[in-house]
Scaffold this motif. Structure first.
Motif, PDB file in Angstrom:
ATOM      1  N   SER A 229       0.834  -1.189   0.000  1.00 52.90           N
ATOM      2  CA  SER A 229       0.000   0.000   0.000  1.00 52.90           C
ATOM      3  C   SER A 229       0.872   1.242   0.000  1.00 52.90           C
ATOM      4  CB  SER A 229      -0.904  -0.019   1.228  1.00 52.90           C
ATOM      5  OG  SER A 229      -0.112   0.028   2.391  1.00 52.90           O
ATOM      6  N   GLY A 230       0.237   2.399  -0.002  1.00 54.65           N
ATOM      7  CA  GLY A 230       0.981   3.649   0.016  1.00 54.65           C
ATOM      8  C   GLY A 230       1.448   4.048  -1.363  1.00 54.65           C
ATOM      9  N   ARG A 231       2.555   4.760  -1.373  1.00 56.52           N
ATOM     10  CA  ARG A 231       3.122   5.250  -2.628  1.00 56.52           C
ATOM     11  C   ARG A 231       4.541   4.740  -2.785  1.00 56.52           C
ATOM     12  NH1 ARG A 231       0.317   9.513  -4.809  1.00 56.52           N
ATOM     13  NH2 ARG A 231       2.143  10.483  -5.734  1.00 56.52           N
ATOM     14  N   VAL A 232       4.933   4.539  -4.015  1.00 53.49           N
ATOM     15  CA  VAL A 232       6.302   4.169  -4.334  1.00 53.49           C
ATOM     16  C   VAL A 232       6.811   5.125  -5.400  1.00 53.49           C
ATOM     17  CG1 VAL A 232       6.001   1.734  -3.753  1.00 53.49           C
ATOM     18  CG2 VAL A 232       5.629   2.496  -6.108  1.00 53.49           C
ATOM     19  N   ARG A 233       8.118   5.194  -5.489  1.00 52.69           N
ATOM     20  CA  ARG A 233       8.774   5.991  -6.539  1.00 52.69           C
ATOM     21  C   ARG A 233       9.778   5.090  -7.220  1.00 52.69           C
ATOM     22  NH1 ARG A 233       9.758  11.984  -5.844  1.00 52.69           N
ATOM     23  NH2 ARG A 233      10.315  12.521  -7.965  1.00 52.69           N
ATOM     24  N   SER A 234       9.763   5.095  -8.549  1.00 52.53           N
ATOM     25  CA  SER A 234      10.663   4.234  -9.317  1.00 52.53           C
ATOM     26  C   SER A 234      11.313   5.006 -10.447  1.00 52.53           C
ATOM     27  CB  SER A 234       9.904   3.051  -9.919  1.00 52.53           C
ATOM     28  OG  SER A 234       9.406   2.210  -8.916  1.00 52.53           O
ATOM     29  N   LEU A 235      12.575   4.672 -10.716  1.00 51.92           N
ATOM     30  CA  LEU A 235      13.277   5.162 -11.893  1.00 51.92           C
ATOM     31  C   LEU A 235      13.193   4.055 -12.931  1.00 51.92           C
ATOM     32  CD1 LEU A 235      15.051   7.152 -13.426  1.00 51.92           C
ATOM     33  CD2 LEU A 235      17.032   6.066 -12.351  1.00 51.92           C
ATOM     34  N   ILE A 236      12.598   4.357 -14.060  1.00 57.15           N
ATOM     35  CA  ILE A 236      12.393   3.377 -15.125  1.00 57.15           C
ATOM     36  C   ILE A 236      13.236   3.819 -16.305  1.00 57.15           C
ATOM     37  CG2 ILE A 236      10.665   2.296 -16.625  1.00 57.15           C
ATOM     38  CD1 ILE A 236       8.635   3.506 -14.362  1.00 57.15           C
ATOM     39  N   ARG A 237      14.122   2.974 -16.762  1.00 59.21           N
ATOM     40  CA  ARG A 237      14.976   3.281 -17.905  1.00 59.21           C
ATOM     41  C   ARG A 237      14.520   2.412 -19.064  1.00 59.21           C
ATOM     42  NH1 ARG A 237      18.608   6.043 -19.735  1.00 59.21           N
ATOM     43  NH2 ARG A 237      19.136   7.071 -17.808  1.00 59.21           N
ATOM     44  N   VAL A 238      14.315   3.040 -20.218  1.00 61.10           N
ATOM     45  CA  VAL A 238      13.859   2.338 -21.408  1.00 61.10           C
ATOM     46  C   VAL A 238      14.913   2.530 -22.497  1.00 61.10           C
ATOM     47  CG1 VAL A 238      11.980   2.021 -23.045  1.00 61.10           C
ATOM     48  CG2 VAL A 238      11.482   2.900 -20.752  1.00 61.10           C
ATOM     49  N   GLU A 239      15.434   1.413 -23.006  1.00 56.30           N
ATOM     50  CA  GLU A 239      16.468   1.457 -24.035  1.00 56.30           C
ATOM     51  C   GLU A 239      15.936   0.856 -25.325  1.00 56.30           C
ATOM     52  OE1 GLU A 239      19.856  -0.553 -22.428  1.00 56.30           O
ATOM     53  OE2 GLU A 239      19.817   0.650 -20.609  1.00 56.30           O
ATOM     54  N   GLY A 240      16.484   1.311 -26.431  1.00 54.00           N
ATOM     55  CA  GLY A 240      16.083   0.839 -27.753  1.00 54.00           C
ATOM     56  C   GLY A 240      15.815   2.032 -28.647  1.00 54.00           C
ATOM     57  N   ILE A 241      14.940   1.870 -29.611  1.00 51.59           N
ATOM     58  CA  ILE A 241      14.543   2.979 -30.480  1.00 51.59           C
ATOM     59  C   ILE A 241      13.341   3.637 -29.805  1.00 51.59           C
ATOM     60  CG2 ILE A 241      13.740   3.653 -32.774  1.00 51.59           C
ATOM     61  CD1 ILE A 241      15.143   1.097 -33.827  1.00 51.59           C
ATOM     62  N   VAL A 242      13.655   4.624 -28.959  1.00 49.52           N
ATOM     63  CA  VAL A 242      12.614   5.256 -28.148  1.00 49.52           C
ATOM     64  C   VAL A 242      12.706   6.783 -28.188  1.00 49.52           C
ATOM     65  CG1 VAL A 242      12.232   3.288 -26.620  1.00 49.52           C
ATOM     66  CG2 VAL A 242      14.031   4.919 -26.069  1.00 49.52           C
ATOM     67  N   GLN A 243      13.544   7.305 -29.061  1.00 50.80           N
ATOM     68  CA  GLN A 243      13.652   8.753 -29.201  1.00 50.80           C
ATOM     69  C   GLN A 243      13.172   9.151 -30.588  1.00 50.80           C
ATOM     70  OE1 GLN A 243      17.459  10.263 -27.960  1.00 50.80           O
ATOM     71  NE2 GLN A 243      17.449   9.043 -26.105  1.00 50.80           N
ATOM     72  N   GLY A 244      12.388  10.218 -30.648  1.00 50.73           N
ATOM     73  CA  GLY A 244      11.882  10.702 -31.917  1.00 50.73           C
ATOM     74  C   GLY A 244      10.722   9.887 -32.474  1.00 50.73           C
ATOM     75  N   VAL A 245      10.073   9.093 -31.617  1.00 48.17           N
ATOM     76  CA  VAL A 245       8.971   8.231 -32.070  1.00 48.17           C
ATOM     77  C   VAL A 245       7.692   8.453 -31.246  1.00 48.17           C
ATOM     78  CG1 VAL A 245      10.482   6.443 -33.023  1.00 48.17           C
ATOM     79  CG2 VAL A 245       9.769   6.297 -30.626  1.00 48.17           C
ATOM     80  N   GLY A 246       7.643   9.571 -30.510  1.00 47.40           N
ATOM     81  CA  GLY A 246       6.462   9.867 -29.709  1.00 47.40           C
ATOM     82  C   GLY A 246       6.410   9.146 -28.372  1.00 47.40           C
ATOM     83  N   PHE A 247       7.554   8.685 -27.907  1.00 44.92           N
ATOM     84  CA  PHE A 247       7.579   7.893 -26.679  1.00 44.92           C
ATOM     85  C   PHE A 247       7.282   8.723 -25.437  1.00 44.92           C
ATOM     86  CE2 PHE A 247       9.045   4.885 -23.536  1.00 44.92           C
ATOM     87  CZ  PHE A 247       8.702   3.673 -24.102  1.00 44.92           C
ATOM     88  N   ARG A 248       7.871   9.921 -25.346  1.00 41.89           N
ATOM     89  CA  ARG A 248       7.626  10.751 -24.161  1.00 41.89           C
ATOM     90  C   ARG A 248       6.161  11.163 -24.045  1.00 41.89           C
ATOM     91  NH1 ARG A 248      11.173  15.456 -24.326  1.00 41.89           N
ATOM     92  NH2 ARG A 248      11.156  15.042 -26.536  1.00 41.89           N
ATOM     93  N   PRO A 249       5.502  11.622 -25.116  1.00 45.36           N
ATOM     94  CA  PRO A 249       4.071  11.924 -24.998  1.00 45.36           C
ATOM     95  C   PRO A 249       3.244  10.684 -24.640  1.00 45.36           C
ATOM     96  CG  PRO A 249       4.964  12.957 -26.963  1.00 45.36           C
ATOM     97  CD  PRO A 249       6.032  12.058 -26.415  1.00 45.36           C
ATOM     98  N   PHE A 250       3.644   9.520 -25.152  1.00 47.55           N
ATOM     99  CA  PHE A 250       2.987   8.258 -24.805  1.00 47.55           C
ATOM    100  C   PHE A 250       3.077   8.015 -23.301  1.00 47.55           C
ATOM    101  CE2 PHE A 250       4.125   3.727 -24.022  1.00 47.55           C
ATOM    102  CZ  PHE A 250       2.874   3.159 -24.196  1.00 47.55           C
ATOM    103  N   VAL A 251       4.268   8.187 -22.734  1.00 49.34           N
ATOM    104  CA  VAL A 251       4.465   7.980 -21.294  1.00 49.34           C
ATOM    105  C   VAL A 251       3.672   9.013 -20.495  1.00 49.34           C
ATOM    106  CG1 VAL A 251       6.167   8.055 -19.415  1.00 49.34           C
ATOM    107  CG2 VAL A 251       6.700   6.843 -21.540  1.00 49.34           C
ATOM    108  N   HIS A 252       3.664  10.254 -20.941  1.00 51.80           N
ATOM    109  CA  HIS A 252       2.913  11.296 -20.244  1.00 51.80           C
ATOM    110  C   HIS A 252       1.427  10.933 -20.192  1.00 51.80           C
ATOM    111  CE1 HIS A 252       0.712  15.107 -19.842  1.00 51.80           C
ATOM    112  NE2 HIS A 252       1.697  15.405 -19.006  1.00 51.80           N
ATOM    113  N   GLY A 253       0.890  10.460 -21.294  1.00 50.98           N
ATOM    114  CA  GLY A 253      -0.515  10.046 -21.326  1.00 50.98           C
ATOM    115  C   GLY A 253      -0.796   8.897 -20.372  1.00 50.98           C
ATOM    116  N   LEU A 254       0.110   7.914 -20.344  1.00 56.36           N
ATOM    117  CA  LEU A 254      -0.056   6.786 -19.419  1.00 56.36           C
ATOM    118  C   LEU A 254      -0.030   7.267 -17.972  1.00 56.36           C
ATOM    119  CD1 LEU A 254       2.326   4.105 -20.976  1.00 56.36           C
ATOM    120  CD2 LEU A 254      -0.177   4.016 -20.924  1.00 56.36           C
ATOM    121  N   ALA A 255       0.944   8.113 -17.651  1.00 57.68           N
ATOM    122  CA  ALA A 255       1.078   8.608 -16.277  1.00 57.68           C
ATOM    123  C   ALA A 255      -0.182   9.355 -15.855  1.00 57.68           C
ATOM    124  CB  ALA A 255       2.312   9.494 -16.157  1.00 57.68           C
TER     125      ALA A 255
END
Length: 81
Positions: free
Chosen positions: A2-28
């Motif tokens: 229960s409660g809250r957690v904080r995590s650092l998530i690192r994503v590697e691969g072809i993840v730049q210039g493909v709309g990944f950050r807006p995708f993550v923002h929408g999920l969050a």
């Protein structure tokens, strides 16, 4: 867990210039998470804070539902105090 957690998530691969950050923002937003997302030389980093089930759902979505042009090669999760 229960409660809250904080995590650092690192994503590697072809993840730049493909709309990944807006995708993550929408999920969050959908999962009610706070944090940030950005690019660096190794890929995309996400710092997410919220209920453990919501953080886990974000990680699963990043692995399984990335934007069509993205190629996720590796996702690592590190707890942050």
């Amino acid at each position: 867990m229960s409660g809250r957690v904080r995590s650092l998530i690192r994503v590697e691969g072809i993840v730049q210039g493909v709309g990944f950050r807006p995708f993550v923002h929408g999920l969050a937003s959908r999962y009610g998470l706070a944090g940030l997302v950005g690019n660096d030389g190794g890929g995309v980093f996400i710092e997410a804070e919220g209920p453990p089930t919501a953080v886990a759902a974000l990680v699963e979505a990043v692995r399984e539902r990335a934007p069509a042009l993205a190629v996720v090669e590796r996702v690592s999760v590190t707890p942050v105090p």
